[in-house]
Write a protein that holds these residues in place. Sequence first.
Motif, PDB file in Angstrom:
ATOM      1  N   ILE A   1     -28.471 -73.556  14.416  1.00 21.70           N
ATOM      2  CA  ILE A   1     -27.783 -72.633  15.318  1.00 21.70           C
ATOM      3  C   ILE A   1     -26.437 -73.291  15.634  1.00 21.70           C
ATOM      4  O   ILE A   1     -26.407 -74.390  16.186  1.00 21.70           O
TER       5      ILE A   1
ATOM      6  N   LYS B   1     -32.975 -69.046  18.647  1.00 23.77           N
ATOM      7  CA  LYS B   1     -34.025 -69.985  18.236  1.00 23.77           C
ATOM      8  C   LYS B   1     -35.265 -69.231  17.758  1.00 23.77           C
ATOM      9  O   LYS B   1     -35.861 -69.588  16.744  1.00 23.77           O
TER      10      LYS B   1
ATOM     11  N   TRP C   1     -24.215 -74.063  17.644  1.00 20.41           N
ATOM     12  CA  TRP C   1     -23.883 -74.199  19.057  1.00 20.41           C
ATOM     13  C   TRP C   1     -22.938 -75.355  19.237  1.00 20.41           C
ATOM     14  O   TRP C   1     -23.099 -76.359  18.575  1.00 20.41           O
TER      15      TRP C   1
ATOM     16  N   LEU D   1     -21.009 -70.575  18.494  1.00 23.44           N
ATOM     17  CA  LEU D   1     -21.571 -69.231  18.365  1.00 23.44           C
ATOM     18  C   LEU D   1     -20.576 -68.217  17.782  1.00 23.44           C
ATOM     19  O   LEU D   1     -20.128 -67.295  18.460  1.00 23.44           O
TER      20      LEU D   1
ATOM     21  N   THR E   1     -29.333 -68.291  23.403  1.00 22.83           N
ATOM     22  CA  THR E   1     -29.817 -69.443  22.652  1.00 22.83           C
ATOM     23  C   THR E   1     -31.301 -69.293  22.342  1.00 22.83           C
ATOM     24  O   THR E   1     -31.736 -69.535  21.210  1.00 22.83           O
TER      25      THR E   1
ATOM     26  N   GLU F   1     -29.437 -77.500  16.441  1.00 19.53           N
ATOM     27  CA  GLU F   1     -28.242 -76.912  17.055  1.00 19.53           C
ATOM     28  C   GLU F   1     -27.055 -77.814  16.756  1.00 19.53           C
ATOM     29  O   GLU F   1     -27.203 -79.026  16.661  1.00 19.53           O
TER      30      GLU F   1
ATOM     31  N   GLN G   1     -28.197 -69.142  27.905  1.00 16.98           N
ATOM     32  CA  GLN G   1     -29.551 -69.634  27.658  1.00 16.98           C
ATOM     33  C   GLN G   1     -30.410 -68.563  27.007  1.00 16.98           C
ATOM     34  O   GLN G   1     -31.163 -68.843  26.076  1.00 16.98           O
TER      35      GLN G   1
END
Length: 149
Positions: A39, A69, A41, A44, A65, A96, A62
Amino acid sequence: MFKKILVGIDGSAKGDKALEMAIGLAKESGAEIHLVHVIPWPNLPNVFPPGAIAYVPESVIQDLTNELKAKAEKTLKERLLKVEEAGVSGKIKVLEGEPASAIVNYAQEEGVELIVVGNRGISGVKELLLGSVSHKVSQLARCPVLIVK
């Protein structure tokens, strides 16, 4: 030959071709396959416009995220079934961070002997400006990297 093979999975057809190649290699060498999804991060891409993330409440970040996930884990579990159906052992990991660095760091930590990634087809000026994950992995990795077209 190889005991641990890492495959970068992004849910694309190119990633699935890389997985097919890795399964063939794993069957020949008795290797375990590590399926990894990253991911990206905190950047994004394509989710928020540049600079907007500073104005997004922490709870929204959050939630996003957690959603990413969950989607990544679902994708990895689907690919793990293909690995296991081929008679190869495997494991999954959602990471991430910057994709190329996260893949290379995981490979080093786990003692991976081969990294297999798909080529998304970025070329020319676009790759020069943005780079590609497969290109960056090939430059950063301390083990062989197989880029599947």
